[in-house]
Design a protein around this motif. Structure first.
Motif, short mmCIF file in Angstrom:
data_model
loop_
_atom_site.label_atom_id
_atom_site.label_comp_id
_atom_site.label_asym_id
_atom_site.label_seq_id
_atom_site.Cartn_x
_atom_site.Cartn_y
_atom_site.Cartn_z
N ALA A 168 43.74 40.45 29.15
CA ALA A 168 43.19 41.72 29.65
C ALA A 168 42.21 42.31 28.63
O ALA A 168 41.18 42.88 28.99
CB ALA A 168 44.31 42.70 29.94
N ARG A 205 38.92 40.48 28.88
CA ARG A 205 38.23 40.87 30.12
C ARG A 205 37.54 42.21 29.93
O ARG A 205 36.39 42.41 30.31
CB ARG A 205 39.22 40.98 31.28
CG ARG A 205 39.63 39.64 31.87
CD ARG A 205 40.10 39.79 33.30
NE ARG A 205 41.22 40.72 33.45
CZ ARG A 205 42.50 40.37 33.40
NH1 ARG A 205 42.84 39.11 33.20
NH2 ARG A 205 43.44 41.27 33.55
N LYS A 206 38.26 43.15 29.30
CA LYS A 206 37.71 44.50 29.11
C LYS A 206 36.49 44.45 28.17
O LYS A 206 35.48 45.10 28.42
CB LYS A 206 38.79 45.42 28.53
CG LYS A 206 38.31 46.86 28.35
CD LYS A 206 39.37 47.74 27.74
CE LYS A 206 38.92 49.19 27.61
NZ LYS A 206 37.54 49.37 27.16
N ASP A 248 32.80 45.54 29.11
CA ASP A 248 32.13 46.59 28.31
C ASP A 248 30.75 46.14 27.85
O ASP A 248 29.86 46.96 27.63
CB ASP A 248 32.97 46.95 27.07
CG ASP A 248 34.20 47.77 27.41
OD1 ASP A 248 34.30 48.23 28.57
OD2 ASP A 248 35.07 47.94 26.54
#
Length: 204
Positions: A17, A20-21, A25
């Motif tokens: 996660a 992915r973030k 971004d």
């Protein structure tokens, strides 16, 4: 091409996660695929070699998955695969995810008033041309004393049990006890932005 429509497809070869973030971004649109490899089967003396070998194994596993399901040659635009791996190094020893709550507690007690490093690899493959570029990035993290009750709370919550070396630095409970980060936080979280950006540009 407009800036918001990149002329390539991007696959993040990770189910993390945090990765992915970070990639989102950075402004990328991407799909994710995870590699089912036995990470414990890959062993190297140096953490830098280990994270590169793990990223390569992940990339190879995902590429063979993709080749079974789709024919990339039909694509005019290149498809780029980003694979990555991160380990924590404490006093020269590589640490993976804690195997138990007791080990997670010991890891965090070691970091208290001490320091650890993360070594992260990024491996970018152009699936159309087959060319591949990879590098690693190292970050040093220094801690103040971490109170036992904070360690207890973190273990109760459980996230640290899934983090390499039981090390998280962006968690609200830990933030006050992080003295200094020499390097970039995104690298500690698993994907160094500047390095990823540069490798993607080089591979296109």
């Amino acid at each position: 091409m407009e800036a918001n429509a990149p002329p390539f497809k991007l696959i993040l070869g990770s189910s993390s996660a945090a990765r992915r973030k970070i990639l989102a971004d950075m402004g990328y649109q991407f799909t994710t695929m995870s590699a089912d490899i036995d990470e414990k089967a890959i062993r190297k003396e140096k953490p830098e070699d280990l994270v590169m070998a793990l990223a390569e194994a992940k990339a190879d596993a995902i590429i063979s998955k993709i080749q079974k399901t789709e024919n990339l040659e039909k694509d005019v635009n290149p498809t780029i695969l980003v694979a990555a791996d991160t380990v924590v190094v404490y006093e020269g020893v590589v640490r993976e995810k804690p195997s138990s709550e007791a080990e997670a507690r010991q890891f965090m007690k070691d970091y208290s008033n001490g320091h650890a490093a993360t070594v992260s690899s990024v491996l970018v493959t152009n699936l159309v041309t087959g060319s591949r570029r990879g590098e690693w990035d190292k970050v040093e993290i220094y801690f103040h004393e971490i109170p036992d009750q904070v360690i207890d709370k973190l273990i109760e919550e459980g996230i640290v049990l899934y983090a390499a070396g039981g090390l998280i630095i962006e968690h609200p409970l830990i933030v006050p006890y992080v003295k200094e980060v020499v390097g970039s936080t995104d690298s500690v979280m698993g994907l160094p932005k500047a390095l990823t950006e540069r490798l993607i540009k080089e591979i296109l």
